[in-house]
Design a protein around this motif. Structure first.
Motif, short mmCIF file in Angstrom:
data_model
loop_
_atom_site.label_atom_id
_atom_site.label_comp_id
_atom_site.label_asym_id
_atom_site.label_seq_id
_atom_site.Cartn_x
_atom_site.Cartn_y
_atom_site.Cartn_z
N ALA A 41 -55.41 -43.33 170.42
CA ALA A 41 -54.90 -44.29 169.61
C ALA A 41 -53.69 -44.81 170.09
O ALA A 41 -53.34 -45.98 169.83
CB ALA A 41 -54.70 -43.46 168.18
N VAL A 42 -52.73 -44.02 170.80
CA VAL A 42 -51.63 -44.40 171.37
C VAL A 42 -51.76 -45.57 172.46
O VAL A 42 -51.17 -46.48 172.42
CB VAL A 42 -50.99 -43.51 171.93
CG1 VAL A 42 -49.63 -43.93 172.48
CG2 VAL A 42 -50.40 -42.30 170.87
N LYS A 43 -52.86 -45.10 173.53
CA LYS A 43 -53.09 -46.14 174.54
C LYS A 43 -53.61 -47.43 173.68
O LYS A 43 -53.33 -48.49 174.39
CB LYS A 43 -54.28 -45.53 175.18
CG LYS A 43 -53.88 -44.52 176.04
CD LYS A 43 -54.67 -44.11 177.25
CE LYS A 43 -54.22 -43.30 178.33
NZ LYS A 43 -55.31 -42.90 179.38
N GLU A 44 -54.34 -47.58 172.61
CA GLU A 44 -54.86 -48.76 171.87
C GLU A 44 -53.53 -49.55 171.60
O GLU A 44 -53.69 -50.90 171.69
CB GLU A 44 -55.93 -48.33 170.83
CG GLU A 44 -56.42 -49.59 170.00
CD GLU A 44 -57.36 -50.34 170.81
OE1 GLU A 44 -57.27 -51.67 170.65
OE2 GLU A 44 -57.85 -49.89 171.88
N ARG A 45 -52.65 -48.87 170.92
CA ARG A 45 -51.69 -49.34 170.35
C ARG A 45 -50.76 -50.06 171.44
O ARG A 45 -50.07 -51.17 171.56
CB ARG A 45 -50.72 -48.47 169.26
CG ARG A 45 -51.42 -48.18 168.12
CD ARG A 45 -52.08 -49.42 167.72
NE ARG A 45 -51.08 -50.13 166.89
CZ ARG A 45 -51.23 -51.54 166.59
NH1 ARG A 45 -52.49 -51.85 166.44
NH2 ARG A 45 -50.20 -52.33 166.00
N ILE A 46 -50.53 -49.30 172.73
CA ILE A 46 -49.75 -49.75 173.59
C ILE A 46 -50.47 -51.14 174.23
O ILE A 46 -49.77 -51.91 174.52
CB ILE A 46 -49.78 -48.69 174.80
CG1 ILE A 46 -48.75 -47.47 174.55
CG2 ILE A 46 -49.30 -49.32 176.13
CD1 ILE A 46 -49.06 -46.36 175.46
N ARG A 47 -51.71 -51.13 174.46
CA ARG A 47 -52.61 -52.36 175.08
C ARG A 47 -52.08 -53.57 173.85
O ARG A 47 -51.99 -54.45 174.43
CB ARG A 47 -54.06 -51.87 174.95
CG ARG A 47 -54.60 -53.12 175.82
CD ARG A 47 -56.05 -52.55 176.04
NE ARG A 47 -56.23 -51.66 177.35
CZ ARG A 47 -56.54 -50.31 177.21
NH1 ARG A 47 -57.18 -49.93 176.14
NH2 ARG A 47 -56.67 -49.66 178.47
#
Length: 89
Positions: A41-47
């Motif tokens: 989820a964090v990686k998705e928001r970073i992207r």
């Protein structure tokens, strides 16, 4: 092993790779851990934030945006994730 099931027998692959059959089936049916789900989820928001700000924001600004959304993550972690995803501002 999963990709080569049609080519080789499972028993042969287990012996070759020194994996128990029960261990293979346990891995096959395993669900992602809460930590893995949070990381995804964090990686998705970073992207999302990286693309939304024209690929100019680095880890400090993205960390601030994630904090505003309620994620508890450090700047170092965001930096590591960005490096893994090959995102560079």
């Amino acid at each position: 092993m999963k990709d080569h099931r049609s080519e080789y027998r499972l028993e042969k692959m287990c012996i070759t790779l020194q994996v128990s059959r029960s261990g293979y089936y346990k891995w096959l049916s395993a669900k992602p851990s809460p930590q893995e789900l949070h990381k995804a989820a964090v990686k998705e928001r970073i992207r999302y934030h990286f693309a939304d700000h024209k690929m100019r924001y680095g880890s400090p600004k993205i960390t601030r945006l994630l904090h505003q959304e309620g994620y508890t993550v450090t700047e170092r972690t965001v930096s590591v994730y960005m490096r893994q995803m090959k995102l560079r501002s």
